[in-house]
Design a protein around this motif. Structure first.
Motif, short mmCIF file in Angstrom:
data_model
loop_
_atom_site.label_atom_id
_atom_site.label_comp_id
_atom_site.label_asym_id
_atom_site.label_seq_id
_atom_site.Cartn_x
_atom_site.Cartn_y
_atom_site.Cartn_z
N VAL A 156 -26.75 43.15 63.48
CA VAL A 156 -26.77 43.15 62.01
C VAL A 156 -25.51 43.83 61.47
O VAL A 156 -24.87 43.33 60.54
CB VAL A 156 -28.03 43.85 61.49
N ALA A 157 -25.16 44.96 62.07
CA ALA A 157 -23.96 45.68 61.62
C ALA A 157 -22.72 44.81 61.80
O ALA A 157 -21.84 44.77 60.92
CB ALA A 157 -23.81 46.98 62.40
N LYS A 158 -22.64 44.09 62.92
CA LYS A 158 -21.48 43.24 63.17
C LYS A 158 -21.45 42.05 62.21
O LYS A 158 -20.38 41.66 61.73
CB LYS A 158 -21.50 42.74 64.62
N LEU A 159 -22.61 41.49 61.91
CA LEU A 159 -22.67 40.39 60.94
C LEU A 159 -22.14 40.85 59.59
O LEU A 159 -21.39 40.12 58.92
CB LEU A 159 -24.10 39.89 60.79
N ARG A 160 -22.52 42.04 59.18
CA ARG A 160 -22.05 42.55 57.88
C ARG A 160 -20.55 42.81 57.90
O ARG A 160 -19.88 42.68 56.88
CB ARG A 160 -22.83 43.81 57.53
N GLU A 161 -20.03 43.18 59.07
CA GLU A 161 -18.59 43.38 59.20
C GLU A 161 -17.84 42.05 59.15
O GLU A 161 -16.80 41.93 58.48
CB GLU A 161 -18.29 44.09 60.52
N LEU A 162 -18.37 41.05 59.83
CA LEU A 162 -17.71 39.75 59.88
C LEU A 162 -17.82 38.99 58.58
O LEU A 162 -16.93 38.24 58.20
CB LEU A 162 -18.31 38.91 61.01
N LEU A 163 -18.96 39.15 57.88
CA LEU A 163 -19.23 38.39 56.65
C LEU A 163 -19.44 39.35 55.48
O LEU A 163 -20.54 39.46 54.93
CB LEU A 163 -20.47 37.51 56.85
N PRO A 164 -18.39 40.05 55.07
CA PRO A 164 -18.54 41.07 54.02
C PRO A 164 -18.94 40.51 52.66
O PRO A 164 -19.43 41.25 51.81
CB PRO A 164 -17.16 41.73 53.97
N GLY A 165 -18.74 39.21 52.46
CA GLY A 165 -19.10 38.62 51.18
C GLY A 165 -20.55 38.20 51.08
O GLY A 165 -21.02 37.81 50.00
N ALA A 166 -21.29 38.28 52.18
CA ALA A 166 -22.69 37.83 52.21
C ALA A 166 -23.64 39.00 52.01
O ALA A 166 -23.34 40.15 52.36
CB ALA A 166 -23.00 37.14 53.54
N ASP A 167 -24.80 38.70 51.45
CA ASP A 167 -25.88 39.68 51.29
C ASP A 167 -26.85 39.45 52.44
O ASP A 167 -27.57 38.44 52.46
CB ASP A 167 -26.57 39.46 49.94
N ILE A 168 -26.88 40.38 53.41
CA ILE A 168 -27.65 40.19 54.64
C ILE A 168 -28.89 41.08 54.62
O ILE A 168 -28.79 42.31 54.53
CB ILE A 168 -26.80 40.49 55.88
N THR A 169 -30.05 40.45 54.69
CA THR A 169 -31.33 41.15 54.77
C THR A 169 -31.84 41.08 56.20
O THR A 169 -31.85 40.01 56.81
CB THR A 169 -32.37 40.51 53.82
N ALA A 170 -32.27 42.22 56.75
CA ALA A 170 -32.73 42.27 58.13
C ALA A 170 -33.96 43.17 58.21
O ALA A 170 -33.84 44.37 58.45
CB ALA A 170 -31.63 42.77 59.05
N PRO A 171 -35.15 42.63 58.00
CA PRO A 171 -36.35 43.46 58.01
C PRO A 171 -36.79 43.86 59.42
O PRO A 171 -36.48 43.17 60.40
CB PRO A 171 -37.40 42.53 57.37
N ASP A 172 -37.49 44.98 59.51
CA ASP A 172 -38.18 45.33 60.75
C ASP A 172 -39.46 44.50 60.81
O ASP A 172 -40.28 44.55 59.88
CB ASP A 172 -38.55 46.81 60.77
N LEU A 173 -39.65 43.77 61.89
CA LEU A 173 -40.82 42.91 61.99
C LEU A 173 -42.05 43.70 62.45
O LEU A 173 -41.95 44.56 63.34
CB LEU A 173 -40.57 41.78 62.98
N PRO A 174 -43.22 43.42 61.87
CA PRO A 174 -44.46 44.00 62.38
C PRO A 174 -44.70 43.60 63.83
O PRO A 174 -44.20 42.56 64.29
CB PRO A 174 -45.54 43.41 61.46
N ILE A 175 -45.47 44.41 64.55
CA ILE A 175 -45.75 44.15 65.95
C ILE A 175 -46.59 42.90 66.13
O ILE A 175 -46.36 42.10 67.05
CB ILE A 175 -46.46 45.36 66.59
N HIS A 176 -47.56 42.70 65.25
CA HIS A 176 -48.44 41.54 65.36
C HIS A 176 -47.73 40.32 64.79
O HIS A 176 -47.26 40.34 63.64
CB HIS A 176 -49.76 41.80 64.65
#
Length: 334
Positions: A33-53
């Motif tokens: 996720v950190a690298k995606l934000r570095e490579l694509l600084p113009g994009a709004d990147i959402t990365a949620p923590d997924l529930p276990i189930h």
């Protein structure tokens, strides 16, 4: 020679939303996720923590898609499995784990699982029980049950040739046409992200914007040394040019070699990877190619009559691929 394109692509997905779906045992705080934000600084990147189930995870993702309406969903491993079911959105599935329960058993993942990355809820570990494993089996049985036919051009599957964990290329290819191989293993790293995922992100972005880039045809023979190995800096040149241009690789057909098309495709793939997907052209009439530039070093096959700009590779001006990089760097996409 250091090039800024290695560090970021501010124009790709600029002003758009990306939903990133992480893999098993990971979180939205992963290095990917950190690298995606570095490579694509113009994009709004959402990365949620997924529930276990898995049913709860699927509900969360569908809710985010309904409210955020992402322009692109990228899912890796388990996240690729979830992303497949987010129909109606452009999606990239990297090593998607469509057979999660089988993978859990095969890779001895029952028992305590420690998260690889921090989570917002502070959770550090959980127990993979047989009951939870069966929940994953149930959710994966829902894959490919939606409007797959409507999404044919919207879903890309990327599969690492050296992946020791997930082997679902054939399963994906039985439902979607954009099934690609890449050089790499299961876990995402910077090289895979930059050289295999990012070209597909750019193709999707161009399609969404209805943007037609100038076309460069590269004669395959000019990418080879006499021993058949890739010429120095070919891969570097291709990666550089892809930022601004649409690249196609051209070779003359060989009537006495029925497998020649596959051989050329494989050679180009070995040299440049994912950007070769559906970008190899066999023709003995280069003068009929429709495009802006032709990189060639001979006059055979109508090369001299190409209607665009012909780059005479091997000439005094363009002796090496470094000089090609310098030339097109000055043009900047023109």
């Amino acid at each position: 020679m250091e090039n800024a394109y290695v560090k970021s692509f501010p124009g790709v997905m600029a002003g758009k939303k990306i939903l990133y779906v992480h893999g098993f045992g990971s979180s939205g705080q992963s290095g990917t996720v950190a690298k995606l934000r570095e490579l694509l600084p113009g994009a709004d990147i959402t990365a949620p923590d997924l529930p276990i189930h898995p049913a709860e995870a699927m509900e969360l993702l569908r809710g985010l898609c309904a409210t955020e309406k992402p322009d692109l969903v990228i899912g890796t491993s388990m996240g690729g499995m979830f992303a497949e079911m987010l129909y109606g959105f452009d999606r990239i599935l990297v090593n998607p784990a469509f057979l999660m329960a089988d993978d859990i058993l095969k890779n001895n993942m029952l028992g305590k699982v420690t998260f690889l990355n921090p989570r917002a809820d502070g959770m550090k570990e959980f127990m993979m029980t047989k009951q939870l494993m069966e929940e994953y089996r149930a959710i994966t049985e829902r894959c490919f049950t939606g409007p797959v036919a409507d999404d044919q051009g919207r879903v890309w599957g990327l599969f690492g040739l050296e992946d020791p964990v997930v082997h679902t290329f054939d399963l994906f290819a039985a439902h979607y046409r954009n099934a690609l191989r890449f050089h790499g293993e299961h876990r995402m790293n910077d090289s895979i992200l930059l050289h295999s995922v990012l070209p597909v992100v750019q193709w999707i972005d161009d399609g969404q914007r209805h943007r037609q880039r100038n076309i460069i045809y590269v004669c395959v023979e000019r990418t080879m040394e006499r021993d058949g190995k890739p010429a120095p800096s070919v891969a570097k040149a291709v990666r550089f040019l892809l930022e601004w241009y649409d690249l196609y690789f051209v070779a003359a057909p060989q009537p006495n070699r029925p497998d020649y098309a596959a051989e050329v495709q494989q050679w180009v793939f070995e040299a440049v990877g994912v950007p070769s997907f559906r970008h190899v052209v066999l023709t003995n009439r280069k003068d009929l190619l429709y495009g802006d530039y032709l990189i060639d070093g001979g006059t055979d096959g109508g090369s001299a009559s190409f209607m665009g700009t012909r780059i005479d590779f091997g000439s005094e001006t363009f002796k090496t691929w470094e000089e090609v990089i310098e030339y097109f760097g000055r043009l900047g996409g023109q």
